[in-house]
Design a protein around this motif. Structure first.
Motif, short mmCIF file in Angstrom:
data_model
loop_
_atom_site.label_atom_id
_atom_site.label_comp_id
_atom_site.label_asym_id
_atom_site.label_seq_id
_atom_site.Cartn_x
_atom_site.Cartn_y
_atom_site.Cartn_z
N LYS A 138 0.82 -1.22 0.00
CA LYS A 138 0.00 0.00 0.00
C LYS A 138 0.85 1.26 0.00
O LYS A 138 0.53 2.22 -0.67
CB LYS A 138 -0.94 0.00 1.20
N SER A 139 1.94 1.25 0.77
CA SER A 139 2.74 2.47 0.91
C SER A 139 4.08 2.41 0.20
O SER A 139 4.69 3.43 -0.03
CB SER A 139 2.99 2.76 2.40
N GLY A 140 4.55 1.21 -0.10
CA GLY A 140 5.88 1.07 -0.68
C GLY A 140 6.98 1.26 0.34
O GLY A 140 8.14 1.39 -0.01
N GLN A 141 6.64 1.26 1.61
CA GLN A 141 7.58 1.50 2.71
C GLN A 141 7.80 0.22 3.50
O GLN A 141 6.99 -0.70 3.44
CB GLN A 141 7.03 2.59 3.64
N PRO A 142 8.89 0.16 4.28
CA PRO A 142 9.07 -0.99 5.19
C PRO A 142 7.86 -1.12 6.12
O PRO A 142 7.17 -0.14 6.40
CB PRO A 142 10.34 -0.63 5.97
N VAL A 143 7.64 -2.32 6.61
CA VAL A 143 6.40 -2.64 7.33
C VAL A 143 6.36 -2.17 8.78
O VAL A 143 5.28 -2.11 9.37
CB VAL A 143 6.09 -4.15 7.25
N GLY A 144 7.50 -1.85 9.37
CA GLY A 144 7.54 -1.45 10.77
C GLY A 144 7.83 -2.65 11.67
O GLY A 144 7.56 -3.79 11.30
N VAL A 145 8.34 -2.37 12.85
CA VAL A 145 8.75 -3.42 13.78
C VAL A 145 7.55 -4.26 14.23
O VAL A 145 7.62 -5.49 14.24
CB VAL A 145 9.48 -2.82 15.01
N GLY A 146 6.46 -3.61 14.59
CA GLY A 146 5.27 -4.34 15.06
C GLY A 146 4.71 -5.27 14.00
O GLY A 146 4.39 -6.43 14.28
N MET A 147 4.61 -4.80 12.77
CA MET A 147 4.07 -5.64 11.71
C MET A 147 5.07 -6.69 11.25
O MET A 147 4.68 -7.75 10.76
CB MET A 147 3.58 -4.78 10.54
N ALA A 148 6.38 -6.44 11.42
CA ALA A 148 7.37 -7.49 11.16
C ALA A 148 7.15 -8.63 12.15
O ALA A 148 7.25 -9.81 11.79
CB ALA A 148 8.79 -6.94 11.26
N PHE A 149 6.81 -8.28 13.40
CA PHE A 149 6.49 -9.30 14.41
C PHE A 149 5.24 -10.08 14.00
O PHE A 149 5.21 -11.31 14.05
CB PHE A 149 6.31 -8.65 15.78
N VAL A 150 4.19 -9.36 13.59
CA VAL A 150 2.94 -10.01 13.17
C VAL A 150 3.20 -10.93 11.98
O VAL A 150 2.71 -12.06 11.93
CB VAL A 150 1.86 -8.96 12.82
N ARG A 151 4.00 -10.46 11.02
CA ARG A 151 4.32 -11.27 9.84
C ARG A 151 5.01 -12.57 10.25
O ARG A 151 4.70 -13.65 9.75
CB ARG A 151 5.23 -10.49 8.89
N ASN A 152 5.97 -12.49 11.17
CA ASN A 152 6.69 -13.69 11.59
C ASN A 152 5.82 -14.60 12.44
O ASN A 152 5.93 -15.82 12.36
CB ASN A 152 7.99 -13.31 12.29
N LEU A 153 4.94 -14.03 13.23
CA LEU A 153 4.00 -14.83 14.02
C LEU A 153 3.05 -15.58 13.09
O LEU A 153 2.86 -16.79 13.22
CB LEU A 153 3.23 -13.92 14.98
N LEU A 154 2.48 -14.87 12.13
CA LEU A 154 1.58 -15.48 11.15
C LEU A 154 2.32 -16.51 10.30
O LEU A 154 1.83 -17.60 10.05
CB LEU A 154 0.95 -14.41 10.27
N GLY A 155 3.54 -16.16 9.87
CA GLY A 155 4.34 -17.09 9.08
C GLY A 155 4.69 -18.34 9.86
O GLY A 155 4.71 -19.44 9.31
N GLY A 156 4.96 -18.19 11.15
CA GLY A 156 5.25 -19.35 11.99
C GLY A 156 4.05 -20.26 12.12
O GLY A 156 4.18 -21.49 12.06
N PHE A 157 2.87 -19.66 12.27
CA PHE A 157 1.65 -20.46 12.37
C PHE A 157 1.39 -21.19 11.05
O PHE A 157 1.15 -22.39 11.02
CB PHE A 157 0.46 -19.57 12.73
N LEU A 158 1.44 -20.44 9.94
CA LEU A 158 1.19 -21.05 8.63
C LEU A 158 2.30 -22.01 8.23
O LEU A 158 2.04 -23.01 7.55
CB LEU A 158 1.02 -19.96 7.56
N GLY A 159 3.53 -21.71 8.64
CA GLY A 159 4.64 -22.62 8.35
C GLY A 159 4.50 -23.92 9.11
O GLY A 159 4.93 -24.98 8.63
N GLY A 160 3.85 -23.87 10.26
CA GLY A 160 3.60 -25.08 11.03
C GLY A 160 2.57 -25.98 10.38
O GLY A 160 2.49 -27.16 10.67
N LEU A 161 1.78 -25.42 9.49
CA LEU A 161 0.78 -26.21 8.76
C LEU A 161 1.42 -26.76 7.48
O LEU A 161 1.18 -26.27 6.39
CB LEU A 161 -0.44 -25.35 8.40
N CYS A 162 2.26 -27.74 7.64
CA CYS A 162 2.93 -28.40 6.51
C CYS A 162 3.71 -27.40 5.65
O CYS A 162 3.69 -27.48 4.41
CB CYS A 162 1.93 -29.15 5.65
N ALA A 163 4.36 -26.45 6.26
CA ALA A 163 5.18 -25.45 5.55
C ALA A 163 4.37 -24.66 4.53
O ALA A 163 4.91 -24.19 3.53
CB ALA A 163 6.39 -26.11 4.91
#
Length: 191
Positions: A138-163
């Motif tokens: 949306k902005s073309g900017q880095p996502v920020g520290v908080g959303m980098a955390f959310v991305r990794n949390l979500l990625g960890g959950f989805l990665g746990g579902l058979c990668a």
């Protein structure tokens, strides 16, 4: 704010000097990205501010960046392990102290590299070496520290579902992880 003929709200507009039949995204204070054909849409049908501005990172670049980040983390792990082993040979209390320092160093490095660096600059150590960035579409900017955390949390959950998070890279034409598609993020070649 630059005078843009009364444009104040964010949206897609034809910018002065751009070819007819094209639009750019105006974020309220500046133009983002290059001219896009009118009606151009991002994957999933939603037009985004950064669609088409910068190529998606190649899978090889992303994999090498991951390996570099893993090697850096392994370096911190191995150095800490060696210090704990040396301290253990000297005294048990010193080994315990070094073990605590080691755990803080491993955790601190992960926070620094994956959350802080990637959140504020779009680049981990590995992504910087490969010339790629994680950006908000949306902005073309880095996502920020908080959303980098959310991305990794979500990625960890989805990665746990058979990668699933990483397998999505091969399905998606824009080479997005499933978590990035959900959050509307993209790893792009740095300008």
């Amino acid at each position: 704010m630059t005078d843009q003929g009364g444009l104040t709200g964010p949206g897609w507009y034809n910018a002065a000097g751009d070819p007819p039949g094209t639009q750019r995204y105006w974020d309220g204070s500046q133009w983002l990205g290059g001219p896009q054909p009118v009606g151009g849409a991002a994957p999933g049908g939603a037009q985004t501010a950064f669609a088409g501005a910068g190529e998606s990172a190649e899978l090889g670049q992303r994999f090498i960046a991951y390996l570099i980040d893993a090697a850096a983390s392994a370096g911190v792990f191995i150095a800490g392990f060696a210090l704990v082993a040396i301290a253990g040979a000297i005294a048990d209390v010193l080994a315990l102290l070094m073990l605590l320092v080691w755990m803080v160093a491993i955790f601190g490095f992960a926070i620094y590299n994956i959350l802080y660096l990637q959140g504020t600059t779009g680049q981990t150590i590995g992504k910087k070496q490969q010339g790629i960035k994680l950006l908000d579409n949306k902005s073309g900017q880095p996502v920020g520290v908080g959303m980098a955390f959310v991305r990794n949390l979500l990625g960890g959950f989805l990665g746990g579902l058979c990668a699933l998070d990483y397998l999505w890279l091969f399905k998606d034409g824009e080479r997005q992880r499933l978590s990035d598609q959900i959050l509307d993020y993209q790893v792009r070649k740095a300008a």
